[in-house]
Write a protein that holds these residues in place. Structure first.
Motif, PDB file in Angstrom:
ATOM      1  N   PHE A  29      42.860  10.739  -3.840  1.00  0.00           N
ATOM      2  CA  PHE A  29      43.112  11.909  -3.349  1.00  0.00           C
ATOM      3  C   PHE A  29      41.935  12.500  -2.330  1.00  0.00           C
ATOM      4  CE2 PHE A  29      42.414  16.505  -3.233  1.00  0.00           C
ATOM      5  CZ  PHE A  29      43.808  17.094  -3.307  1.00  0.00           C
ATOM      6  N   ASP A  30      40.840  12.213  -2.412  1.00  0.00           N
ATOM      7  CA  ASP A  30      39.492  12.475  -1.489  1.00  0.00           C
ATOM      8  C   ASP A  30      39.620  11.728  -0.322  1.00  0.00           C
ATOM      9  OD1 ASP A  30      38.630  14.077  -3.703  1.00  0.00           O
ATOM     10  OD2 ASP A  30      37.094  12.686  -4.146  1.00  0.00           O
ATOM     11  N   ARG A  31      40.319  10.771  -0.027  1.00  0.00           N
ATOM     12  CA  ARG A  31      40.349  10.084   1.316  1.00  0.00           C
ATOM     13  C   ARG A  31      41.699  10.411   2.073  1.00  0.00           C
ATOM     14  NH1 ARG A  31      38.661   5.049   0.984  1.00  0.00           N
ATOM     15  NH2 ARG A  31      39.686   4.068   2.704  1.00  0.00           N
ATOM     16  N   ALA A  32      42.496  10.859   1.198  1.00  0.00           N
ATOM     17  CA  ALA A  32      43.834  11.180   1.873  1.00  0.00           C
ATOM     18  C   ALA A  32      43.891  12.686   2.683  1.00  0.00           C
ATOM     19  CB  ALA A  32      45.217  10.893   1.071  1.00  0.00           C
ATOM     20  N   ARG A  33      44.869  12.945   3.553  1.00  0.00           N
ATOM     21  CA  ARG A  33      44.896  14.072   3.898  1.00  0.00           C
ATOM     22  C   ARG A  33      45.679  14.849   2.888  1.00  0.00           C
ATOM     23  NH1 ARG A  33      45.064  10.641   8.167  1.00  0.00           N
ATOM     24  NH2 ARG A  33      44.770  11.379  10.257  1.00  0.00           N
ATOM     25  N   LYS A  34      45.565  16.410   2.859  1.00  0.00           N
ATOM     26  CA  LYS A  34      45.768  17.343   1.891  1.00  0.00           C
ATOM     27  C   LYS A  34      47.254  17.637   2.017  1.00  0.00           C
ATOM     28  CE  LYS A  34      41.941  16.447   0.302  1.00  0.00           C
ATOM     29  NZ  LYS A  34      41.506  15.125   0.910  1.00  0.00           N
ATOM     30  N   SER A  35      48.061  17.103   2.851  1.00  0.00           N
ATOM     31  CA  SER A  35      49.370  17.617   2.697  1.00  0.00           C
ATOM     32  C   SER A  35      50.001  16.914   1.611  1.00  0.00           C
ATOM     33  CB  SER A  35      50.094  17.468   4.030  1.00  0.00           C
ATOM     34  OG  SER A  35      50.414  15.950   4.209  1.00  0.00           O
ATOM     35  N   PRO A  36      51.192  17.455   1.049  1.00  0.00           N
ATOM     36  CA  PRO A  36      52.045  16.777   0.112  1.00  0.00           C
ATOM     37  C   PRO A  36      52.671  15.631   0.355  1.00  0.00           C
ATOM     38  CG  PRO A  36      52.401  19.080  -0.115  1.00  0.00           C
ATOM     39  CD  PRO A  36      51.614  18.986   1.339  1.00  0.00           C
TER      40      PRO A  36
END
Length: 271
Positions: free
Chosen positions: A177-184
């Motif tokens: 979660f922390d390394r990925a972009r925050k869009s669904p």
């Protein structure tokens, strides 16, 4: 670090001494601790397109195909590397071994055909488990706690009777979660590999598997509900001189409970 490869920027991380034999890891989730266990190897881990910190456009409608992902992987290695493909990353690894020179090939929890209907002789997903896996309410993909809870539940369903470690599952989900972009869309792609269901994986490659010349190790849990064990058996049978390492009581992936077996096998195979 970001590295430009095949016309895109991919996030690449390395472990070990560059003078050691290179090992390229292809897949979605490779724990730091497992990478560090591969001592005496120069381990290269990277985020596939539309996942993690790599080039991101639209994982729900990707403008690239499976062969582009293979060319990405080929561009990351300056010399023939030992290639390890896990899950859907195993599709990339098989084609890399077919179309490029590799030092050795390891296939973990994968199968010889792309997403979609399987061949009549192959065992399909366990539909009861998949019903539980995808029949649950989706998390709020923008909320870390919600995603971690959801992915921990997924790990429990896929782990097999001896593979589930709740703390490891929660830690892995949090790191992803922390390394990925925050869009669904970005979070779904990074956690679930949904891009592979959207990209064009044609043409088939199963009929070409007898052309793989690299030494091949197939690792597969005998309780894998996603790509059942018989798929690993088929890979080992169809790739010349391949060996099969079966992990009793293990489902999808390489949970910590397997490392005491898998790490020595990988080190021996990549020696």
């Amino acid at each position: 670090m970001l590295q430009e490869v095949n016309g895109v920027e991919l996030w690449v991380e390395t472990f070990g001494d560059p003078a050691d034999p290179p090992v390229l890891l292809i897949g979605l989730h490779w724990p730091d601790e497992l990478c560090a266990e591969l001592t005496g190897r120069y381990v290269v881990r990277y985020d596939l397109r539309d996942t993690g910190r790599s080039a991101y456009v639209d994982p729900d409608a990707p403008a690239y195909d499976l062969r582009d992902l293979v060319d990405d992987a080929a561009g990351l290695i300056e010399q023939p590397a030992h290639v390890v493909g896990l899950g859907v990353g195993g599709f990339v690894a098989q084609l890399l071994a077919l179309d490029h020179e590799v030092a050795s090939l390891t296939l973990v929890s994968t199968r010889p055909v792309a997403p979609g209907p399987v061949d009549p002789d192959l065992e399909d997903h366990d539909h009861a488990v998949l019903g539980q896996l995808f029949g649950r309410p989706q998390p709020d993909w923008t909320d870390r706690d919600s995603v971690v809870d959801y992915m921990t539940g997924s790990a429990r369903l896929l782990a097999g009777s001896k593979g589930f470690d709740e703390q490891d599952a929660r830690t892995t989900a949090g790191r992803v979660f922390d390394r990925a972009r925050k869009s669904p869309a970005a979070q779904r792609a990074s956690h679930l590999g949904t891009t592979f269901a959207a990209i064009d994986c044609r043409p088939r490659w199963r009929e070409r598997l007898p052309g793989i010349t690299a030494r091949t190790l197939v690792i597969h849990g005998d309780e894998d509900p996603f790509f059942p064990h018989q798929n690993g058996v088929a890979l080992a049978a169809e790739i010349p001189h391949a060996s099969l390492l079966t992990l009793p009581g293990i489902g999808q992936g390489l949970p910590r409970a397997t490392w005491s077996t898998v790490v020595p096998a990988l080190l021996s195979h990549t020696a």
